[in-house]
Motif scaffolding. Structure first.
Motif, short mmCIF file in Angstrom:
data_model
loop_
_atom_site.label_atom_id
_atom_site.label_comp_id
_atom_site.label_asym_id
_atom_site.label_seq_id
_atom_site.Cartn_x
_atom_site.Cartn_y
_atom_site.Cartn_z
N MET A 185 0.85 -1.19 0.00
CA MET A 185 0.00 0.00 0.00
C MET A 185 0.89 1.24 0.00
O MET A 185 1.71 1.43 0.89
N ILE A 186 0.72 2.06 -1.03
CA ILE A 186 1.50 3.31 -1.15
C ILE A 186 0.50 4.45 -1.21
O ILE A 186 -0.26 4.57 -2.17
N THR A 187 0.48 5.29 -0.19
CA THR A 187 -0.54 6.31 -0.08
C THR A 187 0.06 7.64 0.33
O THR A 187 1.14 7.69 0.93
N GLY A 188 -0.63 8.70 0.02
CA GLY A 188 -0.23 10.03 0.47
C GLY A 188 -0.79 10.38 1.81
O GLY A 188 -0.53 11.46 2.35
N ASP A 189 -1.58 9.46 2.40
CA ASP A 189 -2.24 9.74 3.67
C ASP A 189 -1.25 9.63 4.83
O ASP A 189 -0.10 9.23 4.67
N HIS A 190 -1.74 9.96 6.04
CA HIS A 190 -0.89 9.94 7.23
C HIS A 190 -0.49 8.51 7.59
O HIS A 190 -1.21 7.55 7.32
N VAL A 191 0.66 8.38 8.23
CA VAL A 191 1.22 7.06 8.50
C VAL A 191 0.34 6.26 9.45
O VAL A 191 0.19 5.04 9.29
N GLU A 192 -0.27 6.90 10.48
CA GLU A 192 -1.12 6.16 11.41
C GLU A 192 -2.34 5.58 10.70
O GLU A 192 -2.72 4.43 10.91
N THR A 193 -2.95 6.40 9.83
CA THR A 193 -4.11 5.92 9.07
C THR A 193 -3.71 4.79 8.14
O THR A 193 -4.42 3.78 8.04
N ALA A 194 -2.59 4.95 7.45
CA ALA A 194 -2.14 3.91 6.52
C ALA A 194 -1.86 2.61 7.26
O ALA A 194 -2.24 1.52 6.80
N ARG A 195 -1.21 2.69 8.43
CA ARG A 195 -0.89 1.48 9.20
C ARG A 195 -2.17 0.79 9.67
O ARG A 195 -2.27 -0.45 9.62
N ALA A 196 -3.16 1.58 10.10
CA ALA A 196 -4.42 1.00 10.60
C ALA A 196 -5.18 0.30 9.48
O ALA A 196 -5.67 -0.82 9.65
N ILE A 197 -5.29 0.96 8.33
CA ILE A 197 -5.98 0.35 7.20
C ILE A 197 -5.23 -0.89 6.72
O ILE A 197 -5.83 -1.93 6.40
N GLY A 198 -3.91 -0.81 6.70
CA GLY A 198 -3.11 -1.96 6.30
C GLY A 198 -3.35 -3.16 7.20
O GLY A 198 -3.46 -4.29 6.73
N ALA A 199 -3.46 -2.92 8.51
CA ALA A 199 -3.70 -4.02 9.45
C ALA A 199 -5.04 -4.68 9.18
O ALA A 199 -5.16 -5.91 9.23
N GLN A 200 -6.06 -3.87 8.85
CA GLN A 200 -7.38 -4.45 8.57
C GLN A 200 -7.37 -5.26 7.28
O GLN A 200 -8.18 -6.17 7.10
N LEU A 201 -6.47 -4.91 6.37
CA LEU A 201 -6.38 -5.62 5.09
C LEU A 201 -5.34 -6.73 5.09
O LEU A 201 -5.13 -7.38 4.07
N ALA A 202 -4.67 -6.93 6.24
CA ALA A 202 -3.59 -7.91 6.36
C ALA A 202 -2.42 -7.53 5.46
O ALA A 202 -1.74 -8.38 4.88
N ILE A 203 -2.16 -6.23 5.35
CA ILE A 203 -1.00 -5.73 4.60
C ILE A 203 -0.02 -5.12 5.62
O ILE A 203 -0.38 -4.22 6.36
N GLY A 204 1.18 -5.64 5.64
CA GLY A 204 2.21 -5.07 6.49
C GLY A 204 2.04 -5.33 7.97
O GLY A 204 2.58 -4.60 8.79
N VAL A 205 1.29 -6.37 8.33
CA VAL A 205 1.07 -6.67 9.75
C VAL A 205 2.39 -7.08 10.39
O VAL A 205 3.12 -7.94 9.89
N GLY A 206 2.71 -6.45 11.52
CA GLY A 206 3.94 -6.75 12.23
C GLY A 206 5.19 -6.15 11.62
O GLY A 206 6.30 -6.44 12.06
N LYS A 207 5.01 -5.31 10.60
CA LYS A 207 6.16 -4.65 9.96
C LYS A 207 6.02 -3.15 10.12
O LYS A 207 4.91 -2.63 10.29
N PRO A 208 7.11 -2.42 10.06
CA PRO A 208 7.01 -0.95 10.17
C PRO A 208 6.41 -0.34 8.91
O PRO A 208 6.44 -0.95 7.83
#
Length: 912
Positions: A569-592
């Protein structure tokens, strides 16, 4: 502009960090002021800097595009053979060869991509007009006449005409999603920010092509034309060369290798025939032409086009619109999908997911703007009316609100701020609509939201004529206004530490926070003012809002992972929002999660390593997205990139497959892409990958079917030359076999459905050869079988006293009959064809065989065809011998499959 600004000119070089400068510094640097520029100065600067427009791209003319279609080594061989046959007077051979060349070139010309129009789409984003202040007077001019130093006025609904440093603001909010990927309109200020601030955090700047959606402002033009952020993206697009797809690269390598083999074999045969066997050069050359014609797969470019076109048709039925034909197959070889967040993985519709009241945390069901969903507490669906604080908080969110929620042809839309729209949707889910609120709780006065105050307040009277003041805004600001909270028994003392802890917890989940409060009082004066909002409020709730992931996207990401495809996931949005959405999608779980600022300081080698390890990238600019795609490609990955904004266009064009959004995507993104999603749904990509893999499978099956035909014909000709036999097949007969079998029999394999388990395989290695060792074995085996049947039948008939015309006719029909049977074999590479599915699972195979039979009967018995190709009538017994030669190929091929299925090789072949 080639020269640097001279000392007496304002320095508007694009390297200047305008967002770091104060208004005074900008005015000094650009020699501007509150009255703007003079008309004389503006004309001089226009002559110096040039018009505020983007330069048109260099285009390749249609004639050159057509000529480039002939730049193919196989076509060079065929054209050379056509030229020499014409010199020798063999006009039938010349005509057939040239027809195959021209058909392939015309198909390529029609299908060539049109990515250059992406540049036109970016230029169309520039505002045609601008309101400028010159000589102290406001006037409207053509935006192309803007120059650095101009003072521009912006109002709600205006498209920003150039890059501006804002100097005066009245509640300005700018929609920058197309440029930065930010999902919400950005609140602008006049403050300077740090030099390394990402594009989306430069709140004192307004960029060309973005849209002012609320408020007013004035700003000084700092960059125009090619030096704007939009111009930089335009230049990046112009500099990017589209890469050849994996299939085209494979076919190109295959074609070069095959052409070299054919030329070497032909030259060796010519030398042996003339020097060793003593044949006349003219006679030997015609034999060599027959050899080359038998070996060249004339039908390959055409069948590739047809197979890909069928894939386009199937994908269109699944909402994937293909703009560039080879992208169909490339999807099947994708190893990494880089996806934008907003609107692709998410709905681009802000939704309330949590409501935090004193003592309770409520979850809100439903996504998007449709007012459908339940509220639950600890997993139990609840009635909001049984919880006074919750019910009153929902009422406050609907009443203290300037947005509008409307239904248009079954689709729900929000007019106004998306965050306020989310509160209206929450009210609709609980039965408290905006219309009901306006009737029962009429608004009497309001304090609009202003960035310096960070809250909005409205004054109402309820149905009992009791006064209420509702407020919503940033939690810290609302907390300062409250001295109580609404608990289970009504108003109680405020526990500020608990609320702050809850705010931190909810924000950590990537949700945007709003606080809601009320005061049961009337304004102290005739109207509501800030004195009425200083204190005395009761805190009702914290509301957590997010642009939620699509439910089908969650499933699609899982399917991609199962298929061995990495999703980033490559987004212009804020890092906290990107991390939260990624976790819900199982993208980048457990990674920075990595930000664009971190990407900017990495060298190419470090970025290449990091790009494979990290899956969530936030605050990414167009340059960062482009570098990430290039880094993945440098690592050998086949990359699909999705996006909807002009900021995504360079990466979309560079990617192996650029995927744009059809509903909410900009024209720039669509024109730079290879594929457009008509439903803006990531799940459609997973479906398209499945279709792409099926297309590649079918192309492999066609090549595995076609090459033995060419190989068998070539072996027949070589054997005849080496053993001084009469030529069993003439050049024209060879071309007839190739064209007929490719256009009828081979075409049927393009309609093969996807095999079961196709998404359980890992992506094929990008550097994989088109022909594996097993494929080479299969081609050689079937080629020898076809040669044995055709040459054996030819020699048998000559030995029996049959005329050479009849013997050749039987040899031609033996090859075609073998291909008819082998077509059924080729439906499955290893699975048996002797089954109900194998014999009837693809009705087009039966149609192809049925179409090929009358063509061969015409070739054999029609006088016109006999005159062209030198064929002759056959008796029923001779036809029976032809069928026996075809059955030989079918039976041996099925026996070979049976043996391999029971060997260790089968598991590896099935996996591949």
């Amino acid at each position: 502009m080639t020269e640097r600004p001279s000392p007496d000119r304002p320095d508007a070089a694009p390297a200047t960090a305008w967002h770091t400068l104060t208004r005074t510094q900008v005015e000094e640097a650009l020699r501007s002021g509150k009255d703007g520029l003079s008309e004389t100065e503006a004309r001089q600067r226009l002559a110096y800097y040039g018009p505020n427009r983007l330069a048109p791209p260099k285009r390749r003319g249609p004639l050159l595009r057509l000529l480039m279609q002939f730049h193919n080594i196989l076509l060079y061989v065929m054209m050379g053979a056509a030229l020499i046959t014409a010199l020798l007077g063999h006009w039938v051979d010349t005509g057939v060869l040239l027809a195959a060349v021209i058909i392939n070139a015309v198909i390529g010309f029609i299908q060539e991509g049109k990515a250059e129009s992406a540049l036109d789409a970016i230029r169309a984003m520039l505002s045609p007009h601008a309101t400028v202040i010159r000589d102290g007077r406001r006037r409207e001019i053509d935006a192309a006449e803007l120059v650095p130093g101009d003072l521009v006025a912006l109002a709600s609904g205006d498209r920003v005409p150039a890059d501006l440093r804002l100097v005066a603001i009245k509640e300005l909010r700018v929609e920058e999603a197309a440029l930065t990927g930010e999902s919400l309109p950005v609140e602008k200020t006049t403050a300077a920010v740090a030099a390394d601030a990402p594009l989306g955090d430069r709140y004192g700047m307004a960029y060309s092509g973005t849209l002012a959606v609320y408020g007013q402002a004035s700003g000084i033009v700092v960059n125009t034309g090619a030096t704007t952020e939009l111009g930089k993206i335009n230049q990046m697009l112009a500099d990017i060369r589209s890469l050849a797809t994996p299939l085209l690269r494979q076919v190109d390598r295959f074609g070069r290798a095959l052409a070299l083999v054919i030329l070497a074999l032909s030259a060796a045969t010519f030398v042996l025939g003339t020097l060793w066997r003593g044949h006349a050069p003219a006679e030997m050359f015609m034999m060599v032409v027959a050899l080359a014609a038998s070996a060249i797969p004339e039908g390959l470019p055409a069948i590739m086009t047809v197979t890909l076109a069928l894939g386009v048709q199937r994908m269109a039925q699944r909402n994937a619109i293909i703009r560039r034909l080879p992208a169909v197959e490339t999807l099947g070889s994708v190893t990494v999908i880089c996806s934008d967040k907003t609107g692709t993985l998410t709905r681009n519709e802000m939704t309330v997911q949590k409501v935090v009241c004193a003592g309770h945390v409520f979850d809100v069901g439903g996504v998007g703007y449709a007012p459908v969903g339940d509220l639950s507490l600890d997993g139990r669906i609840i009635d909001p009316e049984h919880y006074a604080a919750l019910a009153l908080a929902i009422r406050a969110g609907v009443l203290c609100n300037d947005a509008r929620l409307r239904e248009d042809e079954g689709l729900w839309r929000v007019e106004g701020d998306p965050t306020e729209g989310a509160l209206l949707v929450l009210g609709g889910k609980t039965g408290f609509s905006q219309h009901l609120g306006d009737e029962a709780w009429p608004r009497l006065d309001s304090i609009p939201f202003e960035s310096q105050h960070r809250f909005m307040a409205t004054y109402h009277r309820d149905s009992d004529d009791m006064p209420w003041i509702f407020a919503k805004g940033a939690p810290e600001r609302i907390f300062d206004m409250c001295d109580a909270q609404w608990g289970t028994d009504g108003s109680e003392p405020l526990d500020i530490d608990t609320w702050r802890r809850m705010a931190t917890n909810v924000a950590a989940q990537g949700l945007r926070l709003l606080a809601l409060a009320c005061r049961r009082a009337a304004p102290r004066g005739a109207s509501l003012d800030f004195g009425d909002t200083e204190s005395g409020f009761v805190l009702l709730a914290l509301v957590g809002i997010i642009d939620p992931p699509r439910e089908e996207a969650i499933l699609a990401v899982g399917e991609c992972h199962h298929a061995g495809i990495r999703v980033k996931m490559i987004t212009g949005d804020h890092v906290e929002t990107a991390r939260a959405i990624g976790a819900q999608l199982a993208i980048g779980v457990g990674k920075p999660a990595v930000t664009g600022a971190e990407v900017a300081v990495m060298d190419d080698a470090a970025l290449r390593r990091m790009a494979m390890e990290v899956d969530v990238f936030a605050r990414a600019s167009p340059e960062h997205k482009l570098r990430l795609v290039q880094a993945l490609q440098d690592d050998g990955q086949v990359v699909a990139m999705t996006g909807d904004g002009v900021n995504d266009a360079p990466a979309l064009k560079r990617a192996d497959v650029g995927v744009a959004m059809g509903l909410k995507g900009t024209e720039a993104a669509k024109e730079a892409s290879d594929m457009v999603l008509a439903d803006d749904n990531f799940a459609t990509i997973a479906t398209a990958v499945r279709e792409g893999r099926a297309v590649y499978d079918n192309l492999k099956k066609f090549i595995l079917f076609m090459l033995p035909t060419n190989g068998g014909e070539a072996l027949v000709v070589i054997a005849a030359i080496l053993f001084e036999l009469a030529l069993p097949l003439t050049a024209a007969q060879v071309l007839w076999i190739n064209m007929v079998t490719s256009s009828t029999l081979g075409l049927a394999l393009a309609f093969e459905p996807a095999e079961r388990g196709i998404m359980n395989r890992p992506p094929r290695p990008p550097g994989e050869a088109l022909l594996s060792g097993f494929f080479v074995w299969r081609v050689l085996m079937v080629s020898v079988l076809m040669m044995t049947g055709a040459l054996g039948l030819f020699l048998w008939e000559l030995d029996a006293g049959t005329s050479i015309e009849t013997a050749r006719t039987m040899a031609v029909n033996a090859v075609v009959a073998a291909e008819m049977f082998y077509l059924v074999n080729s439906r499955f590479i290893l699975a048996p064809a002797i089954s109900r599915v194998g014999l009837s699972g693809n009705r087009y195979v039966l149609f192809a065989i049925a179409a090929c039979i009358p063509l061969q009967l015409a070739f054999t018995h029609l006088p016109l065809m006999q005159g062209i190709f030198g064929s002759n009538d056959l008796t029923p017994l001779e036809w029976a011998k032809v069928l026996a030669a075809g059955l030989l190929v079918f039976c041996v091929a099925e026996l070979e499959k049976f043996v391999i299925r029971r060997s260790p090789l089968a598991a590896r072949l099935n996996h591949a």
